[in-house]
Each structure stands twice: as C-alpha cells, then as structure tokens.
Design an enzyme around this catalytic site. Sequence first.
Site, PDB file in Angstrom:
ATOM      1  N   ASP A   1      -5.965   4.157  10.169  1.00 34.63           N
ATOM      2  CA  ASP A   1      -7.382   4.267   9.803  1.00 34.63           C
ATOM      3  C   ASP A   1      -7.857   3.034   9.042  1.00 34.63           C
ATOM      4  OD1 ASP A   1      -7.342   6.788  10.834  1.00 34.63           O
ATOM      5  OD2 ASP A   1      -7.202   7.797   8.891  1.00 34.63           O
TER       6      ASP A   1
ATOM      7  N   HIS B   1       0.810  -1.218   0.000  1.00 38.80           N
ATOM      8  CA  HIS B   1       0.000   0.000   0.000  1.00 38.80           C
ATOM      9  C   HIS B   1       0.841   1.265   0.000  1.00 38.80           C
ATOM     10  CE1 HIS B   1      -3.368  -2.682   0.483  1.00 38.80           C
ATOM     11  NE2 HIS B   1      -4.125  -1.679   0.103  1.00 38.80           N
TER      12      HIS B   1
ATOM     13  N   GLU C   1     -10.132  12.735  15.491  1.00 42.38           N
ATOM     14  CA  GLU C   1      -9.654  13.063  14.147  1.00 42.38           C
ATOM     15  C   GLU C   1     -10.496  14.216  13.604  1.00 42.38           C
ATOM     16  OE1 GLU C   1      -8.911  10.226  11.080  1.00 42.38           O
ATOM     17  OE2 GLU C   1      -7.620   8.954  12.318  1.00 42.38           O
TER      18      GLU C   1
HETATM   19  C1  LIG Z   1      -6.155   3.211   2.227  1.00 41.36           C
HETATM   20  C2  LIG Z   1      -4.933   3.513   3.053  1.00 41.36           C
HETATM   21  C3  LIG Z   1      -5.079   4.070   4.305  1.00 41.36           C
HETATM   22  C4  LIG Z   1      -3.963   4.353   5.079  1.00 41.36           C
HETATM   23  N1  LIG Z   1      -4.153   4.874   6.322  1.00 41.36           N
HETATM   24  C5  LIG Z   1      -3.090   5.125   7.097  1.00 41.36           C
HETATM   25  C6  LIG Z   1      -3.260   5.654   8.393  1.00 41.36           C
HETATM   26  O1  LIG Z   1      -4.372   5.908   8.829  1.00 41.36           O
HETATM   27  N2  LIG Z   1      -2.161   5.878   9.143  1.00 41.36           N
HETATM   28  C7  LIG Z   1      -0.906   5.591   8.691  1.00 41.36           C
HETATM   29  O2  LIG Z   1       0.038   5.779   9.441  1.00 41.36           O
HETATM   30  N3  LIG Z   1      -0.714   5.109   7.469  1.00 41.36           N
HETATM   31  C8  LIG Z   1      -1.779   4.887   6.655  1.00 41.36           C
HETATM   32  N4  LIG Z   1      -1.573   4.403   5.401  1.00 41.36           N
HETATM   33  C9  LIG Z   1      -0.208   4.250   4.914  1.00 41.36           C
HETATM   34  C10 LIG Z   1       0.382   2.914   5.296  1.00 41.36           C
HETATM   35  O3  LIG Z   1       0.693   2.876   6.664  1.00 41.36           O
HETATM   36  C11 LIG Z   1       1.683   2.682   4.547  1.00 41.36           C
HETATM   37  O4  LIG Z   1       1.459   2.789   3.180  1.00 41.36           O
HETATM   38  C12 LIG Z   1       2.253   1.322   4.876  1.00 41.36           C
HETATM   39  O5  LIG Z   1       3.529   1.243   4.321  1.00 41.36           O
HETATM   40  C13 LIG Z   1       1.385   0.258   4.305  1.00 41.36           C
HETATM   41  O6  LIG Z   1       1.779  -1.017   4.742  1.00 41.36           O
HETATM   42  P1  LIG Z   1       2.061  -2.139   3.676  1.00 41.36           P
HETATM   43  O7  LIG Z   1       2.105  -3.419   4.415  1.00 41.36           O
HETATM   44  O8  LIG Z   1       1.142  -2.043   2.535  1.00 41.36           O
HETATM   45  O9  LIG Z   1       3.524  -1.671   3.264  1.00 41.36           O
HETATM   46  P2  LIG Z   1       4.319  -1.819   1.886  1.00 41.36           P
HETATM   47  O10 LIG Z   1       3.804  -0.844   0.914  1.00 41.36           O
HETATM   48  O11 LIG Z   1       4.341  -3.229   1.478  1.00 41.36           O
HETATM   49  O12 LIG Z   1       5.750  -1.357   2.401  1.00 41.36           O
HETATM   50  C14 LIG Z   1       5.977  -0.055   2.880  1.00 41.36           C
HETATM   51  C15 LIG Z   1       7.456   0.178   3.163  1.00 41.36           C
HETATM   52  O13 LIG Z   1       7.870  -0.597   4.279  1.00 41.36           O
HETATM   53  C16 LIG Z   1       8.820  -1.572   3.891  1.00 41.36           C
HETATM   54  N5  LIG Z   1       8.440  -2.807   4.562  1.00 41.36           N
HETATM   55  C17 LIG Z   1       7.294  -3.519   4.425  1.00 41.36           C
HETATM   56  N6  LIG Z   1       7.301  -4.574   5.248  1.00 41.36           N
HETATM   57  C18 LIG Z   1       8.468  -4.530   5.923  1.00 41.36           C
HETATM   58  C19 LIG Z   1       9.076  -5.364   6.905  1.00 41.36           C
HETATM   59  N7  LIG Z   1       8.476  -6.455   7.374  1.00 41.36           N
HETATM   60  N8  LIG Z   1      10.296  -5.007   7.366  1.00 41.36           N
HETATM   61  C20 LIG Z   1      10.924  -3.910   6.908  1.00 41.36           C
HETATM   62  N9  LIG Z   1      10.415  -3.105   5.971  1.00 41.36           N
HETATM   63  C21 LIG Z   1       9.193  -3.405   5.488  1.00 41.36           C
HETATM   64  C22 LIG Z   1       8.736  -1.656   2.386  1.00 41.36           C
HETATM   65  O14 LIG Z   1       9.953  -2.053   1.804  1.00 41.36           O
HETATM   66  C23 LIG Z   1       8.366  -0.241   2.021  1.00 41.36           C
HETATM   67  O15 LIG Z   1       9.495   0.591   2.020  1.00 41.36           O
HETATM   68  C24 LIG Z   1      -2.668   4.108   4.594  1.00 41.36           C
HETATM   69  C25 LIG Z   1      -2.513   3.578   3.313  1.00 41.36           C
HETATM   70  C26 LIG Z   1      -3.627   3.283   2.545  1.00 41.36           C
HETATM   71  C27 LIG Z   1      -3.435   2.732   1.178  1.00 41.36           C
END
Ligand SMILES: Cc1cc2nc3c(=O)[nH]c(=O)nc-3n(C[C@H](O)[C@H](O)[C@H](O)COP(=O)(O)OP(=O)(O)OC[C@H]3O[C@@H](n4cnc5c(N)ncnc54)[C@H](O)[C@@H]3O)c2cc1C
Length: 532
Positions: A160, A94, A271
């Site tokens: 969220d 994400h 919020e």
């Molecule tokens: C609809 C939506 C709502 C959101 N709401 C919020 C919110 O309310 N608050 C908030 O804080 N954020 C929010 N986000 C953002 C979200 O926290 C970040 O995009 C987060 O990175 C998503 O997690 P992911 O597992 O998809 O990460 P990825 O996109 O898979 O990875 C994100 C980053 O972290 C690294 N990474 C992933 N897993 C690991 C691991 N195990 N060890 C080390 N590095 C790792 C990746 O290499 C990359 O650099 C939201 C995003 C979306 C799409």
Amino acid sequence: MDLRALYMYAAVPALLLCSAATFIQSPTDVFGPVDLLEPTPSSARDFGAVVSDPPFAIMRPGSAADVALLLRALSSSAKPRAPRAAVAARGAGHSLQGQAQARGGIVVETRSLPRNVVVVTAGGEVTSARAYADVGAGALWVEVLEECLKAGMAPVSWTDYLYLTVGGTLSNAGISGQAFKHGPQITNVLQLEVVTGNGEIVTCSPTESQDLFFAVLGGLGQFGIITRARIRLQHAPPKVRWVRAFYDSFETFTKDQELLISMPERLDYVEGFMVLNEHSIQSSSIAFPAHIDFSPDFGSDGSKKKVYYCIEFAVHDFQQDDGYTVDHFVELVSGEMSYIRPHMYSAEVSYFDFLNRVRMEEESLRMQGLWDVPHPWLNMFVPRHGVARLKDLLMDTVLPGHFDGAILVYPLLTDKWNKNTSAVLPSTPDGGVMYVFSVLRSADPSRCGRRCVEEILEQHRRVADEACRAGGGGIGAKQYLARQPSQAHWRDHFGSGWDRFAARKARFDPVRVLGPGQGIFPWTDSATSMWR
Ligand SMILES: Cc1cc2nc3c(=O)[nH]c(=O)nc-3n(C[C@H](O)[C@H](O)[C@H](O)COP(=O)(O)OP(=O)(O)OC[C@H]3O[C@@H](n4cnc5c(N)ncnc54)[C@H](O)[C@@H]3O)c2cc1C
Ligand SMILES: *[C@@H]1O[C@H](CO)[C@@H](O)[C@H](O)[C@H]1NC(C)=O
C-alpha cells in the site's frame, strides 16, 4: 565488566574506534577494506518506535562484495577467536519492533547499495510476457515505479505504501490489493542476488540455487542479505478507475469482497477497511478525489457503537477505444454487489497517484506531527472461517476505547502463494481464502504515552494469542510482520514449517550472524561461552 561491554569487546575485538572522526576503522586482516561507521540515531529507530537497540557500528556498502567481506569475516570459524557480531540489514527501517536493528552489532544500510533500475522488455517490442526489472535491493518501490513507468511498464504486485525497500518487503511478503490476482511480491520475483550469512555471493532463482532463493523470500532477513532482485513487470495503464462502496453488515461486506476476488479478469485491485467513525471516512479519503457523501450514525445517541465497512476496488484503464470501457465493467460488477445504495463513489486517477496514495496520508499526518509517533500495529492472516470471530474479538478488545488509525480487512487466495518460500500462512481448508486483518494504530503522544502504548501492545499480544490458537475450535490465524515474544511463540508461528526454517538457518547462516532483531535464533549459551 558489564555483559554488554564484554560482548562488544569479545565480538569485535580488533576494531579501532576513532571517535574524533566518524570512521571506525578495522584492520585489514579482519575486515579487509570494509569501513565501519559510527551509528546514527536512525540505526536504533524504526517506524514502530517502541524498540530502540543501538548497534556498535553501521556499514554503508557500495557493493555486494563489501557485504560479503563483512559477513565472511564475522562468520568465519577458521580462527579460534574469530570476531563475531550480529548483523542486521536495514532498508527503509519501517519495521515495527526492532526487526532491522542489531543491539551491539552492525547495521548494514542497504540504501547505499547501487539503486539503478534496469528495465528489460522482450526484444524491441514492449511485451509484458517476459518483461522484468533488475533493481538494487535498497531501492524504494516508488523509485522502481518511477523508472519502470518511463518504459510504460510496472511491477504487478505492490504494498500500500511505496517508501519501503525491495529487500525489506521481499523479506516479509509484500501484499496489497493486487495480491488476490497476482500473488504477493515474493511470488513475482524471477531472480535474486544474495550474500549468505557465510559471506558467499549467490545468484539464485526458481531453477538455480533454488533452496536459497525460496529461503530468502519471506525469510525475515535470516539467511542472507538480498542485494539485487529481478521483478516481474506488466504494462502500466495510464489511468485507474478507483471505486469505494459502503456497508453496514460485515457479512455482506466480506461476501462481496469474495465475489470481487473471483473476478480477476475484470478487476485489478480489491481491498477494504472498517469505518469506525467520521474520522476514518475523512482520513482515508485524502487521496481519493471523489466527494463522499456518507455520514452514517455511529451510535452517537448512546446506543451500541455501530461500525461500517468500505470495499475499495480498482480497474486499470488503458483508455482503449474498442467498445471495452471501464465504465461498462464497473457497472457490471457493481450491479452484482450489495452495498448500501447509493453509497458507491468512483474516481479516475493516474496510475502513479493510485499506487502512491498513502504518501498523501503520510504528508497530512506529518503536518499534524502524527507520523513519527509510536505505531502499535497488529497484522494477521486469518482463515476465512475465523474472520467474523476475529472481527468480534477486536470489537470487544481493541475498539471500545479511543482509536487513531485504520483497520484494513481484505481477502487473498493462498493458492497464489508459492509454498516453497519462507512466508507463513494459516491453513485454509475452505477454498484457500484468507483475510488480511491489519490494525494500523498510531499513538498520539498527547493522548497516549509510553504506558498506554505498552498496554495496547499487551492487548495485541492477548488478541494474537487467542486468534493464533489452532485446533479445538481456534481461529488458527498467523501474524504478519510481528516479532514474536519468545522462541516458543516462534515455533508455534512456524508450526510444521519450523524444521525447514531451522534447517535453512543451519545451512545459510550457521553461525547466526544475521537478523538478531527478529529474536528467532538467540545466541545460545554455548555460543557466548566461546568468549569466556
Ligand atoms: C506505512 C507503512 C505501510 C505498509 N504497508 C504495507 C503493505 O501494504 N503491505 C505489506 O506487505 N507491508 C506493508 N508494510 C510493512 C513493510 O512491508 C515492512 O515493514 C517492510 O519490512 C518494510 O521495508 P523496509 O525497507 O523499511 O524494511 P526494514 O524495516 O529496513 O527491514 C525489515 C526486515 O527485513 C530485513 N531486511 C531489510 N532489507 C533486507 C535485505 N536487503 N536483505 C535481507 N533482509 C533485509 C531487515 O533486517 C528486517 O528484518 C508497511 C509498513 C509501513 C510503515
Ligand atoms: C518447490 O520446490 C521444489 C523442490 O525444489 C520444486 O520441485 C518445485 O517445483 C517448487 N515449487 C514451486 C511452485 O516453485
């Protein structure tokens, strides 16, 4: 030979690609029993849908030991021509701008790590004082919640949206309306298991290998791959009282928000968002079960465009019968607020539905074909003194045109953040209050094609440059979740924290194997010249 081919060849010289099968097998002397797989379309895709960098291969590790084998092989400098390829962990993907991608490298899908959730409460009695959950880093927060609720417990700090992985949000910060009270997710972690860029498996905590522990939290995937996390828990309430109140003045809106965050003993969540049009009342109300009877004038008569604001707060309802009622609390609190009377609405929902509220919005957007679209988002942490100016800046730049999406605005307290982590905060001279400003925009392809998305991103870059300027009367904001466009921007972003961040990189991932998609530590000429 083109550069990319040279790089791939040089980076992973000994890999044998069996294109007929789905396996790319590596000789045991290089990767041991590690299996690399051919990339899938999702390994070059993310929620932002603006960057697409295909990797050379992906890996689905079954354990931390698998990840360690890979990273050890790639970072080992013992062999003169040690194979090198960059590695990105990918959780739920994400990210917004390719941060979990690895062009020509290897994507490690953390979802394949064991995702069991072990809930531990102190002794037989379920007390929240020392309760925690040990979770796999590839687990989604919604999976963690479901497991914890079986024991009547839940993590204290949230995002969220819950379909994000534990490792992904801990690599950023993890914030939502609970953070004013408990701090972000990264300050509610008791222990981590991390595989460093060197391929070492380390269990770390605030007292054990603490340098690695703090580096990795908010560390943007630069120092190690998190494989497990120990998360602080509290008792889960059966129900939540969820309240919304509307405003026509930004000043009154933020004043009331600051009043609310000064009452952590009464409130569990605070919020707010900008109400830009009819649509922002409707779409944000999909999960909110009360009927909202608020239809203000948005300036339809050709006069200046008007916007409104909505504060959202919540109180955990343990439904105790001891005279302490949630109704009484809400009455007390609302009596002190200056919303447009009578526009306060409240609903009682289950705790799970409250935390999972964005899922309903997702389902509605999916049905309209508006979920898998580009998301040019802009997220900022803004010191209190700059928040009105940032709002005006957005009104002048981003908001005059058509806008699909939401703009969240809510205050947090920087003293609730542990400054030892890698997360970047603005300096907050006035009482540690900073605001989250999230411009969460969707680009409907039927209205806004590739060029239009580029233009929005360019506009965001200009707004961010202006907002992040410190000194000389600048706002001094910091971006959150952003991929900075250049090394110079990254240095500015980290400011005085740059040296610590760079030192952490030199220590835990000296060969710069990890996190290429962030663009913080590009491979230097001297590094690539190893292959000439
Ligand atoms: C609809 C939506 C709502 C959101 N709401 C919020 C919110 O309310 N608050 C908030 O804080 N954020 C929010 N986000 C953002 C979200 O926290 C970040 O995009 C987060 O990175 C998503 O997690 P992911 O597992 O998809 O990460 P990825 O996109 O898979 O990875 C994100 C980053 O972290 C690294 N990474 C992933 N897993 C690991 C691991 N195990 N060890 C080390 N590095 C790792 C990746 O290499 C990359 O650099 C939201 C995003 C979306 C799409
Ligand atoms: C920050 O790190 C230092 C050095 O490791 C340590 O002494 C201090 O207690 C840490 N602070 C917090 C709040 O964890």
